[in-house]
Each structure stands twice: as C-alpha cells, then as structure tokens.
Design an enzyme around this catalytic site. Structure first.
Site, PDB file in Angstrom:
ATOM      1  N   LYS A  71      -5.253   9.307  20.104  1.00 56.48           N
ATOM      2  CA  LYS A  71      -6.557   8.769  19.708  1.00 56.48           C
ATOM      3  C   LYS A  71      -7.473   8.477  20.899  1.00 56.48           C
ATOM      4  CE  LYS A  71      -4.992   6.529  15.443  1.00 56.48           C
ATOM      5  NZ  LYS A  71      -5.105   5.313  14.606  1.00 56.48           N
ATOM      6  N   ASP A 108     -10.627   3.861  11.380  1.00 56.24           N
ATOM      7  CA  ASP A 108      -9.660   2.785  11.115  1.00 56.24           C
ATOM      8  C   ASP A 108     -10.383   1.513  10.682  1.00 56.24           C
ATOM      9  OD1 ASP A 108      -7.459   4.327  11.733  1.00 56.24           O
ATOM     10  OD2 ASP A 108      -7.155   3.478  13.730  1.00 56.24           O
ATOM     11  N   GLY A 132      -6.583  -9.673  18.452  1.00 55.56           N
ATOM     12  CA  GLY A 132      -6.023  -8.389  18.906  1.00 55.56           C
ATOM     13  C   GLY A 132      -7.154  -7.446  19.256  1.00 55.56           C
ATOM     14  N   ARG A 159      -6.471 -11.089  28.231  1.00 52.93           N
ATOM     15  CA  ARG A 159      -7.874 -11.452  28.093  1.00 52.93           C
ATOM     16  C   ARG A 159      -8.815 -10.317  28.485  1.00 52.93           C
ATOM     17  NH1 ARG A 159     -11.035 -16.427  27.906  1.00 52.93           N
ATOM     18  NH2 ARG A 159     -13.151 -15.777  28.409  1.00 52.93           N
TER      19      ARG A 159
END
Lengths: 277, 277
Positions: A71, A108, A132, A159
């Site tokens: 991807k 998605d 996430g 982060r």
C-alpha cells in the site's frame, strides 16, 4: 464462468491466503450479471512494480486492489494520488485513466465514513479522536477530514507518527483543527480505535472508556471478533458503535465507483458474499 | 470459488474473445476439486515480454498458455525450449522450473498424435504427409517426428517454409526421411491438412483425395465444422479420420502434465467443458 470476455480486477499482495475480496466481489458480480473477476495474485515487493505496470498494459485488467505489503510503495508507482491517499501515505486502489495514467486512491477510511453515514451519523461538523496513526488510522483521519470534521485529535504511541500525519492533514485541510498526543475521548463526537489492540486476548483497551461521552460514535478497525471488548465497553457507556467488518463492506461501493462499475450497497454485498462474519 | 488459495494459469493472447481454454479447463478443475483457474489476459506484442516475466514472479501463477500472436515471440523469451517447440519455431506453454528458469513447450502437435493413439493408430514406423508448414503444420510435423514416424513429406505453397521446417526436423531427427514439395498422399499412412483450407465455403480441398490410400489415417486442423469437406471425402475413401477439435481436447492432458497437474483424459474434459462442438 470465466471466458475471453471476462474483465479482471487484480488483487495484489503477499501472502494471499487471507484475501477476502474475491469472496465478496465475485459472487456479487455473478449475481448481477457482470463478467468481471477479482483475481488474487501473490507478489513480493521486489516483483511488484513491474507486475503492477504490466497488468495495466493488458486489455482486460480494469483495476487493481492493493493490499499488504504494497500500500505504501504504490504511492510512488502511480502518476497521481487522491488527497486522501496522499494524507494516508498509502494507496489501496489503482486504475488507468483515459490519458493512460495510473491513478491511486485509498478507501480504507472511506469505508469508515460511509459506515457512519449508513448509521445516520454524518461526520460533518463533528470532533473526532483517532487512536493510532499507522496505515489505517491515517486513512480514517484523511477520510474524516474529507467528510468535514472540524477537529481531529490524533494519538499514537510513537508520537512522531501522529505529528507527521497532522502535518499532512493541515497541508490539505488548513482550517481543520488538528491536535496531537492526546487520547482522552471526552469532548469528541467520534472516537476510533485504529490500533491492533483487541486482536489478542488480554490486550488493554486503546483508551479510557470511562471518559467516553454517552451517545458519541465509537468505531473499531479490529475484525478479530464482531464486538471487541472496546466496542462492548462503548456500548455499555451508551455509545453508537461500528464494527471493523462494517468498514470492510462499506468501502467496496467506493471501489466499485472508482472502477466505473455499477453501484452496490454494503448490504447487498453482505448478502451475496461467500464469507460470513 | 476464487480465493487467496487459488493458483492461476495465465492465458495470454490478443484478442481474447475467442479463447476457449477457460471454458474447458476451469469446469474440469472445479469438477475435480482443484483450486486452479485459467485466467485470460489480453496482451499486445509490445507489452507481452514484460507481462510474461512478471507473471512468473508471482507466487500463484503456475503456468501460462500462450496463443496468438505470441507463440513465435515466446521462443525467444524462455530460458529453454523443448525440441518440439524448437522445430515448431513456436511455443504455446510456459512453466517455471525449480531453478527459476522458464521452460517452453509446444503441444498443438501433441494433441494430434495423442488423438491418433486414442483411435488405436500409433504414429510409430509410419509414413506421413503434412500439407501446410505454418505454425500448426510445423508443430504436428515435430510431434509426428517425436512419435517415431520414419518418413515425413512436407508441402507448403511457399516452398521455403517447407524447406526451413525440413532443416529443423533433420537437425533433431537425423535418421528421419524428410521430403519437401510433394502433396501426393499415395504411399502415406498418415495424411494431415494443416492449412486453413476448409475454413471458407468453396475452398478447394488441400490435396487430391482420389490418391488417398483406403484405410490410411487422415487428420484435419480446421475446426469450422466437425466434419470438413476434406474429412468427408477421406471417409468416403475408407480412411480413418480425426477432426480438428479432437486435437484441441487431446492436447490438454499434455498441458496438464507439463504443469504438474493431475491427469485427465480428453473424454473427461469434453464432458465437463462448458462449450460444445
């Protein structure tokens, strides 16, 4: 019945054994009299760029569904990328346009947003928390931004992933209020688990569910079980929930439109699918 | 049902609309519980070499069926060629061996020879006349030589085609008696029409049928009708005949063996095929 008239959608990834798209698309194509087949092809990274290019030089491949591990690589192999794919930094759909150029997009996150709409919950004007900032979290964030959320809070244990995603979002949506590094759901209308937490028994919950606002919309990407412990906890708080598998089925109508094929609803696709969840 | 476990045989050519292999192989695979699919892909000459190479770098393509217009070009794209493919100057089957090399073979003529055997007529020790030294005539000549004919007479209206084929045959079969430029069937046990004569109404017969030896074996490549005027005339002379379509079905067991798949008989393949002749 496959024949010399059959058009193909190449389904590219590796390994192929867990592919689900053929069992969802193909029965729907058959039930609707469309002579089209999703064809799984296992391809490793070193062979992928040439295969992708070659397939689009055939006369009957009308599109490609891209999955792991390609991807991200695909974003560098196409001629143009939708804003959503640019923000997601990943591409799961490729088509050839009339000018002979490869166009990449990413659905998605579109599946998540369409699933919300289906439940009477438009994202427009809402405040969202996405926990996430990996592939699927980036894709959902991009689609939520495209759908008109006004504020987006991003959290990732790394982060810098959240920061990088925030930068890409701000570039395309300068008026969107993006905050990084928080995972307190309070004050958010939409809360998304886009981490793998929930895949393994005993995983901690991705966030403090006691801080969920009752009535808010809570979605999940994990498909290990229909109702994950996180969704169960959210339901008990009085939240509206969306299962991981909803995203899967809701993104397919977006793919069909991208490939120029007739429209389907997620519900029709569920009814003809040869897999059950 | 195609899934991520499905193995593929790529069927490569252009145009694809007249492809018959998918409707013969795929129902037989399904009836025998084999999760394999013949997948037609339309590809023009300029895109073919890269596509062929790419497909064999996937993890689930186990072979390729090659058809027009790529049979000749393929001979230069594989790492090794069977003697039959070398003599035919054409290749209609490609597989990858364990060393990662592409191997090419040619089964058009094998279908003819297997069809003879099926009719109780081994070619070994016989004298054959093949009219037409193009692709299919070359392939049949090569397979007849491999099957042990002792003499082969070749005729083509372009005499140089026959000469070139004769040279290739003599190189691989130095003891074979090869004659060029005659089309008198007298004295031959096997007589083959490998020209397109019989495709169009009003076509002349490919040779003087009054010179056929009664009881000799007469075969045909034209599939326009089951019994062409040439076969009809041969039958009237008391010859044993073989239809064009016999070759088509008889070559498939050879392909299956080449791809390392379970054995089938032509008769089984005819019974499951989704096309009728």
């Amino acid at each position: 019945m496959i024949s010399g008239h059959t058009r193909l959608i190449a389904h590219l990834g590796f390994p192929t054994e867990s592919f689900k798209a053929p069992m969802i698309y193909n029965p729907w194509f058959a039930a609707n009299g469309l002579d089209i087949n999703v064809m799984p092809m296992g391809v490793k990274p070193e062979a992928y760029p040439e295969l992708l290019r070659s397939l689009f030089r055939t006369t009957n491949v009308i599109g490609a569904l891209i999955t792991m591990p390609h991807k991200v690589a695909t974003t560098a192999l196409v001629d143009s990328l939708s804003p959503t794919a640019q923000i997601a930094g990943a591409c799961n759909a490729v088509r050839l346009n009339k000018a002979g150029e490869l166009e990449g997009d990413m659905f998605d996150g579109e599946g998540f947003v369409r699933g919300m709409l289906q439940k009477g919950q438009p994202a427009q004007g809402k405040r969202a928390l996405v926990v996430g900032s990996g592939g699927v979290g980036s894709a959902i964030s991009a689609s939520l931004a495209a759908a008109g959320v006004t504020a987006l809070t991003l959290f990732d244990t790394r982060r810098e992933s959240g920061e990088a995603l925030a930068q890409r979002l701000r570039k395309h949506y300068p008026t969107l209020q993006v905050t990084v590094g928080e995972r307190d759901p309070q004050g958010h209308d939409i809360v998304v688990n886009a981490t793998p937490l929930g895949m393994q028994p005993g995983d901690p919950l991705p966030l403090d569910v006691s801080r969920l606002t009752p009535g808010c919309f809570v979605g999940e990407v994990v498909m290990k079980s229909a109702v994950t412990p996180f969704l169960q906890a959210a339901r008990e708080r009085g939240c509206v929930t969306q299962q991981g598998v909803d995203m899967l089925f809701e993104m397919i109508p977006a793919y069909l439109a991208f490939f120029g094929l007739p429209a389907a609803t997620a519900e029709e696709l569920r009814q003809t699918a040869e897999i059950r969840y």
